[in-house]
Design a protein around this motif. Structure first.
Motif, PDB file in Angstrom:
ATOM      1  N   ALA A 190       0.137  16.265  36.092  1.00 62.94           N
ATOM      2  CA  ALA A 190       1.152  16.537  35.072  1.00 62.94           C
ATOM      3  C   ALA A 190       1.127  15.378  34.083  1.00 62.94           C
ATOM      4  CB  ALA A 190       2.540  16.674  35.700  1.00 62.94           C
ATOM      5  N   LEU A 191       1.514  15.644  32.850  1.00 63.54           N
ATOM      6  CA  LEU A 191       1.474  14.611  31.818  1.00 63.54           C
ATOM      7  C   LEU A 191       2.420  13.472  32.173  1.00 63.54           C
ATOM      8  CD1 LEU A 191       0.320  13.846  29.017  1.00 63.54           C
ATOM      9  CD2 LEU A 191       2.334  14.950  28.011  1.00 63.54           C
ATOM     10  N   ALA A 192       1.877  12.259  32.246  1.00 63.65           N
ATOM     11  CA  ALA A 192       2.702  11.095  32.582  1.00 63.65           C
ATOM     12  C   ALA A 192       3.550  10.689  31.387  1.00 63.65           C
ATOM     13  CB  ALA A 192       1.809   9.927  33.001  1.00 63.65           C
ATOM     14  N   LYS A 193       4.761  10.260  31.651  1.00 66.79           N
ATOM     15  CA  LYS A 193       5.627   9.769  30.590  1.00 66.79           C
ATOM     16  C   LYS A 193       5.206   8.360  30.183  1.00 66.79           C
ATOM     17  CE  LYS A 193       9.739  12.449  31.851  1.00 66.79           C
ATOM     18  NZ  LYS A 193      11.153  12.376  32.279  1.00 66.79           N
ATOM     19  N   SER A 194       5.197   8.114  28.876  1.00 69.23           N
ATOM     20  CA  SER A 194       4.846   6.790  28.330  1.00 69.23           C
ATOM     21  C   SER A 194       3.544   6.284  28.929  1.00 69.23           C
ATOM     22  CB  SER A 194       5.976   5.782  28.609  1.00 69.23           C
ATOM     23  OG  SER A 194       7.187   6.217  28.062  1.00 69.23           O
TER      24      SER A 194
END
Length: 234
Positions: A190-194
């Motif tokens: 999943a797309l990691a935050k920051s």
């Protein structure tokens, strides 16, 4: 048997999942997080895309193909492993040469730091979904000279099983929060935050520190297991 296998065998965690978040923002207080028993939604956004494990013993999965604008690598699919112990993204020699040409670098892998945001996107297709890596994802500051920028793609030397063509190491995990699901034998992204805020913040420092911490923990755990084994034999 791995450390997590031992934890599962002792029924210390449920579900049988562990996840990694790696933060490439060196100004942040938190360099990363290992979660045992699930995933931490504070560090990713959107839904997971799950790819089945094709070979147990490694976290081996299938890459459907790799896209570089109008050129393709791994066109008929290829095998890869997801490796938290690798600080690079490793691939076959000829494929890495094509990526270097596509990006516009030679074998030195050095990139003009002022042109990071002009670099093309490299797209990994897995589980029917595109996982994009842009310049700010696949470029890092040289650990010994931050005025030098280098790409994270490098050829591997077949220390893995022969059918494995790619190794998705820390730079990929830095962009995509990664879940290792031992119950269903799958890897989720999943797309990691920051995950990579700006090129001024990019470096290897967090990756190196993280790797050292994991190594020390693994070493200490192995000592405990070895001591218990010796005591048992005695």
């Amino acid at each position: 048997m791995s450390v997590f296998d031992n934890i599962i065998e002792q029924d210390l965690v449920s579900p049988h999942i562990f996840s990694f978040y790696l933060n490439r923002d060196t100004s942040a207080d938190l360099g990363g997080e290992l979660t045992l028993g699930g995933s931490d939604p504070a560090y990713y956004e959107g839904d997971f895309t799950y790819i089945p494990v094709t070979r147990k013993g490694y976290w081996q999965i299938t890459i459907d193909r790799i896209e570089m604008k109008f050129d393709y690598l791994c066109e008929e699919s290829c095998q890869a492993i997801v490796d938290t112990g690798s600080s690079l993204i490793l691939g076959p020699k000829l494929d890495i040469a094509k990526i270097n040409t596509f990006i516009g670098v030679d074998d030195s892998r050095i990139v003009d730091c002022n042109k990071i945001f002009q670099l093309p996107t490299i797209r990994f297709i897995m589980g029917g979904k595109a996982f994009d890596l842009t310049g700010k994802d696949y470029i890092i500051r040289h650990p010994n000279n931050e005025s030098i920028c280098i790409i994270v793609f490098s050829k591997h030397y077949l220390k893995y099983h022969n059918e494995i063509k790619w190794v998705l190491g820390m730079p990929f995990i830095g962009r995509y929060y990664t879940e290792f699901d031992m119950e269903r034998d799958r890897v989720g992204f999943a797309l990691a935050k920051s995950s990579s805020k700006c090129i001024e913040s990019l470096s290897l420092s967090h990756f190196i520190v993280y790797f050292i911490i994991i190594f020390v923990i693994s070493f200490l755990v192995s000592l405990v297991f070895n001591k218990n084994e010796i005591n048992f034999r005695n």
